[in-house]
Design a protein around this motif. Structure first.
Motif, short mmCIF file in Angstrom:
data_model
loop_
_atom_site.label_atom_id
_atom_site.label_comp_id
_atom_site.label_asym_id
_atom_site.label_seq_id
_atom_site.Cartn_x
_atom_site.Cartn_y
_atom_site.Cartn_z
N VAL A 46 34.32 39.30 59.21
CA VAL A 46 34.34 38.73 60.54
C VAL A 46 35.25 39.59 61.40
N ALA A 47 34.77 39.97 62.59
CA ALA A 47 35.55 40.82 63.49
C ALA A 47 36.90 40.19 63.77
N GLY A 48 37.95 40.99 63.63
CA GLY A 48 39.30 40.55 63.94
C GLY A 48 40.06 39.93 62.78
N ILE A 49 39.39 39.59 61.68
CA ILE A 49 40.09 39.02 60.52
C ILE A 49 40.23 40.12 59.49
N VAL A 101 40.56 33.89 45.98
CA VAL A 101 40.63 34.78 47.13
C VAL A 101 40.09 34.00 48.32
N GLU A 102 40.90 33.96 49.39
CA GLU A 102 40.51 33.21 50.59
C GLU A 102 40.36 34.17 51.76
N TYR A 103 39.21 34.08 52.42
CA TYR A 103 38.95 34.90 53.60
C TYR A 103 38.16 34.07 54.60
N ASN A 104 38.65 33.97 55.82
CA ASN A 104 37.98 33.24 56.89
C ASN A 104 37.59 31.83 56.46
#
Length: 140
Positions: free
Chosen positions: A65-68, A35-38
């Motif tokens: 993170v805001a916006g992601i 799982v990939e995030y930011n």
């Protein structure tokens, strides 16, 4: 109060995969999920001989993170002799979990050729202030 205590978090559990594309040539495949995030990657353990219906039941906690508002999901078959084999990938949108605090979702996977490659079953919980997350998203 520490900065990390003011962050919004998403706790998600990768439960299992269903009807994965079979890439095992001579034996059952050994899948794992990334799982990939930011630009951060979280990986499940390899489900040895999991075949097309592996069970993981692993939890991860990530600071949002805001916006992601999406996570990328990748499923691979672990190979001890050659390179790992790509099974499929998909995206999970975070809008619902931020707005409602909970999302029980199934992420459809596609191969590089856009063919169906199975599904990943996940449960997500949001902790934090949804208004702050949504305001930051609308501003960005």
């Amino acid at each position: 109060m520490k900065l990390r205590d003011r962050c919004n978090y998403c706790t998600y559990a990768v439960l299992r995969c269903n009807k994965l594309k079979d890439t095992g040539l001579f034996r059952k495949q050994d899948p794992y999920v990334i799982v990939e995030y930011n630009n951060c990657k979280f990986q499940t353990r390899t489900c040895t001989d999991g075949g097309t219906e592996p069970v993981f039941d692993e939890k991860f906690r990530i600071p949002l993170v805001a916006g992601i508002l999406e996570m990328n999901i990748y499923v691979w078959n672990s190979n001890s002799v050659m390179h790992d084999t790509f099974i499929g990938s998909g995206r999970v949108l975070l809008n619902k979990v931020i707005a409602e605090g909970f999302d029980d979702s199934i992420c459809g996977l596609k191969t590089n050729g856009s063919k169906h490659a199975g599904d990943v079953k996940m449960i997500m919980h949001f902790s934090g202030n949804p208004l702050v997350s949504l305001v930051h998203t609308l501003v960005l």
